[in-house]
Each structure stands twice: as C-alpha cells, then as structure tokens.
Enzyme design. Structure first.
Site, short mmCIF file in Angstrom:
data_model
loop_
_atom_site.label_atom_id
_atom_site.label_comp_id
_atom_site.label_asym_id
_atom_site.label_seq_id
_atom_site.Cartn_x
_atom_site.Cartn_y
_atom_site.Cartn_z
N ARG A 57 0.34 28.32 -1.67
CA ARG A 57 0.43 27.32 -0.61
C ARG A 57 1.61 27.59 0.31
O ARG A 57 1.56 27.25 1.49
CB ARG A 57 0.61 25.92 -1.21
CG ARG A 57 -0.54 25.45 -2.04
CD ARG A 57 -0.31 24.06 -2.50
NE ARG A 57 -0.12 23.19 -1.34
CZ ARG A 57 0.09 21.89 -1.41
NH1 ARG A 57 0.16 21.31 -2.58
NH2 ARG A 57 0.24 21.17 -0.33
N ASP A 99 13.80 20.95 -1.26
CA ASP A 99 12.86 22.06 -1.46
C ASP A 99 13.53 23.31 -2.02
O ASP A 99 12.85 24.30 -2.30
CB ASP A 99 12.14 22.40 -0.14
CG ASP A 99 11.15 21.31 0.24
OD1 ASP A 99 10.85 20.44 -0.59
OD2 ASP A 99 10.68 21.33 1.40
N ARG A 131 5.50 8.97 -2.72
CA ARG A 131 5.34 9.40 -1.32
C ARG A 131 4.44 8.49 -0.47
O ARG A 131 3.40 8.91 0.03
CB ARG A 131 4.84 10.85 -1.29
CG ARG A 131 5.75 11.78 -2.07
CD ARG A 131 5.31 13.20 -2.00
NE ARG A 131 5.67 13.84 -0.75
CZ ARG A 131 5.35 15.08 -0.46
NH1 ARG A 131 4.63 15.79 -1.30
NH2 ARG A 131 5.72 15.61 0.69
N ILE A 179 15.97 12.69 -3.17
CA ILE A 179 14.87 12.51 -2.20
C ILE A 179 13.58 12.06 -2.90
O ILE A 179 12.92 11.13 -2.46
CB ILE A 179 14.60 13.81 -1.40
CG1 ILE A 179 15.89 14.35 -0.77
CG2 ILE A 179 13.53 13.57 -0.33
CD1 ILE A 179 16.50 13.55 0.33
N LYS A 192 6.26 27.33 6.93
CA LYS A 192 5.09 26.49 6.65
C LYS A 192 5.30 25.06 7.15
O LYS A 192 4.44 24.49 7.82
CB LYS A 192 4.83 26.46 5.13
CG LYS A 192 3.90 25.35 4.69
CD LYS A 192 3.72 25.30 3.18
CE LYS A 192 4.76 24.51 2.44
NZ LYS A 192 4.54 23.07 2.31
N ASN A 193 6.46 24.49 6.83
CA ASN A 193 6.65 23.07 7.15
C ASN A 193 6.92 22.82 8.63
O ASN A 193 6.91 21.68 9.09
CB ASN A 193 7.75 22.45 6.28
CG ASN A 193 7.27 22.29 4.84
OD1 ASN A 193 6.07 22.42 4.56
ND2 ASN A 193 8.20 22.02 3.94
N CYS A 250 1.91 12.25 -5.58
CA CYS A 250 1.68 13.63 -5.99
C CYS A 250 2.68 13.98 -7.07
O CYS A 250 3.44 13.13 -7.52
CB CYS A 250 1.77 14.57 -4.80
SG CYS A 250 3.43 14.78 -4.21
#
Ligand code: EPZ
Length: 432
Positions: free
Chosen positions: A407, A314, A129, A336, A22-23, A124
């Site tokens: 997602r 992640d 961010r 992060i 996805k990324n 978020c």
C-alpha cells in the site's frame, strides 16, 4: 498471500531513490474532481493505494490516463485526471472499506456538485479514526449532513458558504477535505488549528495552480478566498518523507550508510535530530540525505509522536524497531492514535525487550541480538518495522501479509536489495 523473506545481518550501503509521497498523492488525486479540466500529476508512486483511489475516481466518472515516466533520476508514474462531468456522487462501501483516504472525495464533490454520499469509514487497526471534525466543518459551511445505512449523506443548496472554522483537534484529513471544499465556496474561509504536514502544503500548491486563492500555506491558519471555477494544472508530487525516514532507519539499524536521493530534510527535522542524538551521522546535500551509521554505537532515545513539525506517528514503529538493538532504554510515546503498538507483540517474538504501558507508551530496552521468526503486522508502518527487525535479526524472518507494505512502499524488496539486503518476495503459489 505473498510473503517477504529476509536473511538478516547485512550492512546496507548505497543509494535509494525516494518515491513520490503516497499521503500527498491521495488528496491531490481527489482535487482533480474540483474541475472539468485535466489535472496531471507527475512523480506518482506505483502503489496499491493509488490504484485503489484511481478505481474510485473512475467509478465517479473520471477519465484517467497512466504513463511510465522518469522523474529526478527514478522511475515514476504520471497520471492525468479529467472529470468532465461526474457520473456518480457516491463513494460506495467496497471502496472506502479498502482505503479510508476515499473520504477525500467528500469535500470536492460537495463543493462542485452540492452533493456526496460517502460510506462512513469504520475504525481500523490503529484506532477509531472518526470523521466528526470533517463533518462539523462542512455543516458550518452550510452542508446538511445525515448518517443513514452506514453512509454520510451530504448536500448543500447552492454553494458552500465561506466560514471561520476553528478545528477542535489537529487533523490532516479534515484540513485537506475542508481546504478542497473551501476553494469553491462563496466568500472567505479561515481554517484555524489546521494541520501543517508538508502533504497539505503540496495540496494547497496544486489548488493555487488550479486558480484557488489560498494564503498561509505551511502555517496553522489557512485563508481561502473562494472562487467560482478552477482550471487544469500540472503538478509534481513531493518526495515521501515517511518512506525516506523508513530507509534512514534501515541504514541506522544495520549500521550501514545510505544516500536517500530526493529526500527533503526540511520535512524530517525531528526524526533526523533523533538519529543524530542516537549517534548516527546525518549529512544534508542539495538533493539528498546521507545517513551514516558505520561503526557507530547507537544509544536509545525517547520519542513522542506529535502533529508536524513534531515526530510523525507514521515513523513511530520504525524508530521503535531502531531502539531494539540500541544501548540503554528508550520511551516511545504515541499521542496521535490510540492503538499503534500492534508491532510490539510480533517484535517480542523476535527476542525484543519491550514493555507497553496502557495504549500510549512503550519502554524499549536494547538487546544484543534479535532472532528471525515468522511475523505479521496489521498495518503499513508496523509491517515495515518488522522488515527492519528482520534486517538485523539472526537467521530468517518471514513477514506475512505483504499487502500492507504494497500500500505504501514502492518496490520495497528491489530498493532494499539494491543496498545489499538479502530479501525476497515469495509469491503465494511459489514453492519455498
Ligand atoms: C493521515 O491520516 C495519514 N493518512 C496517516 O497515515 C497519518 O498517520 C495521520 O494523517 C497522522 O499524521 C493519509 O494521509 C492518507 P488525522 P488521517 O485526521 O488524516 C483524530 C499511513 O501510515 N480525528 O490527522 O486520517 C484521529 O482519530 C497513514 O500512511 C478525529 O478524532 O489522520 C486521530 O486520532 C496511517 N476526528 C487524530 O485525529 C476527525 O474527524 C489525527 O488523525 C479526524 C481525526
């Protein structure tokens, strides 16, 4: 809203095919805005974030064709993108609000058309961010940037100018955005302190296939010689290292054995080392990774998130879940994002023993058993951590707000069921 119901206690065994990343796919889609020719992307995952990005590009005037395909032994999507001429240079609030990665249209539109209006993404669930690093770099390349009515208004007279940019912090998004801006800029751009995530290498490879001149791929210094025009190309998206890492934890937490077909070990060095240190057997074959925790007694290990090649943020939530039933204590440190322990309160409800210290660290002490509960999470990876806990909990776990999972995890229930999990999706309108 759909829910996922899991009855824990099954030992997972079998094969899972890893989808396209996805990324990687999200910036690749936006790179298609840099040319008036067709960009074809294969091995694309069927995910709601991809559909959201496609909807944004259609709104900008891109023509998109979708095909069902079969790549590396698994079903995948192929999309072709053609932006002959953009019909809008505005990324409106409604699109950006749904998906932060919408900001990837900024670099390409500014580079090709000298103008872009992007709704400024807010914070978020995982942190504030901001976009300051993206914007400062574009200003250094000659763009005029103004924030007005919640929008970033960016424009440049003529072409962006190549520049020597030293990023003040490592940012995946800023590296991709500025890379896409620099390929059509006038002269040479040097990006120092660039992020080195494999998804950036994938983007650079597509851009080079389109006629860009990028050197230093995979390192912290990218050198880009701007060109006047880019052309069409066909590109296969890399395998999703985060999806692979998530299912590796599913094998380990259930003390099972899963072969992750198409997983790339070189993109997962730190997480695989942590699994090995915990007592899991990890075997690398040419086309897969075999994660074998059968009969293993796992021991908790400390992890700390860092930019690639460090431990990925992640995968933090999933590995924290793995520590829950491992022996001893493990310290999980998040460097992060400032708010990425939102899974912890939900895991506590399942009987976990976790102490969070400030925003940055959590001590997990292994417990013998978790027990099923109704849970919900506020982001994609945290939701997967709850699924993992559900796979080993006694009784039934119901994960709410499944749209987070949709997602980023393609056919999640199907993949987990195929290795023996007792998992189903309960549709909003279905009787339980
Ligand atoms: C990408 O987000 C990923 N998203 C994230 O994956 C991932 O967690 C993150 O990189 C880190 O690996 C996509 O690829 C679509 P960053 P991104 O810019 O690019 C700060 C998932 O679950 N920062 O590398 O937005 C920022 O606040 C998602 O799939 C600034 O301060 O992350 C953060 O603390 C979640 N100013 C840090 O840098 C800026 O201008 C790293 O963010 C930009 C970033």
């Amino acid at each position: 809203m759909d829910r996922i119901k899991i009855r824990g206690g099954k030992v997972l065994e079998g094969k899972i095919y890893v989808s396209g990343a996805k990324n990687a796919a999200l910036p690749l889609i936006c790179a298609s805005l840099l040319t008036d020719e067709t960009i074809t992307l294969t091995n694309m995952p069927a995910l709601s974030d991809i559909r959201a990005m496609n909807a944004l590009l259609e709104q900008l005037g891109t023509q998109i064709d979708e095909f069902d395909d079969f790549v590396d032994n698994h079903a995948a999507k192929t999309y072709s993108y053609r932006t002959k001429e953009a019909t809008s240079l505005v990324a409106p609030y409604d699109y950006v609000r749904k998906m932060r990665a919408s900001y990837y249209v900024l670099g390409p539109l500014l580079a090709r058309y000298g103008k872009c209006e992007l709704s400024l993404p807010g914070g978020c669930a995982i942190g504030a961010r901001p976009m300051d690093i993206h914007l400062a770099a574009l200003e250094q390349m000659g763009a005029k940037i103004e924030i007005k009515n919640g929008y970033i208004l960016a424009n440049v007279d003529g072409r962006l100018k190549g520049s020597h940019i030293i990023f003040p912090g490592v940012s995946v998004g800023a590296t991709c955005n500025i890379l896409m801006a620099a390929v059509l800029a006038e002269g040479e751009t040097v990006l120092e302190n660039a992020a080195k995530e494999p998804e950036i290498g994938d983007l650079a490879n597509l851009l080079n296939a389109m006629g860009a001149k990028i050197e230093g791929i995979g390192t912290a210094v990218l050198r880009i010689e701007g060109v006047e025009k880019l052309h069409g190309a066909k590109h296969k998206v890399i395998a999703d290292r985060i999806e692979a890492g998530s299912y590796a934890v599913a094998a380990a937490i259930t003390r099972g054995k899963i072969e992750l077909v198409n997983a790339q070990a070189k993109t997962l060095r730190r997480p695989l080392q942590v699994l090995k240190d915990m007592g899991v057997n990890v075997e690398e074959t040419e086309t897969s990774l075999i994660i074998d925790a059968k009969g293993c007694e796992l021991v908790g290990k400390d992890i700390m998130t860092e930019p690639f090649p460090g431990f990925p943020t992640d995968l933090q939530a999933q590995f924290l879940a793995l520590m829950l039933t491992a022996k001893g204590a493990a310290m999980v440190t998040e460097t992060i994002f400032e708010n990425r322990f939102m899974h912890v309160p939900e895991l506590l409800r399942m009987g976990a023993n976790i102490n969070v210290h400030g925003h940055a660290s959590a001590i997990v002490r292994g417990v013998k058993n978790l027990s099923g509960a109704q849970v919900m999470a506020t982001d994609l990876r945290a939701s997967f951590a709850l699924v993992l806990a559900g796979l080993v909990a006694e009784g039934e776990t119901v994960v709410n707000r499944v749209y987070h999972l949709d997602r980023g995890y393609e056919r999640l229930e199907e993949k987990l069921r195929s290795v023996g999990a007792d998992i189903e999706r309960v549709k909003d309108n279905e009787e339980e």
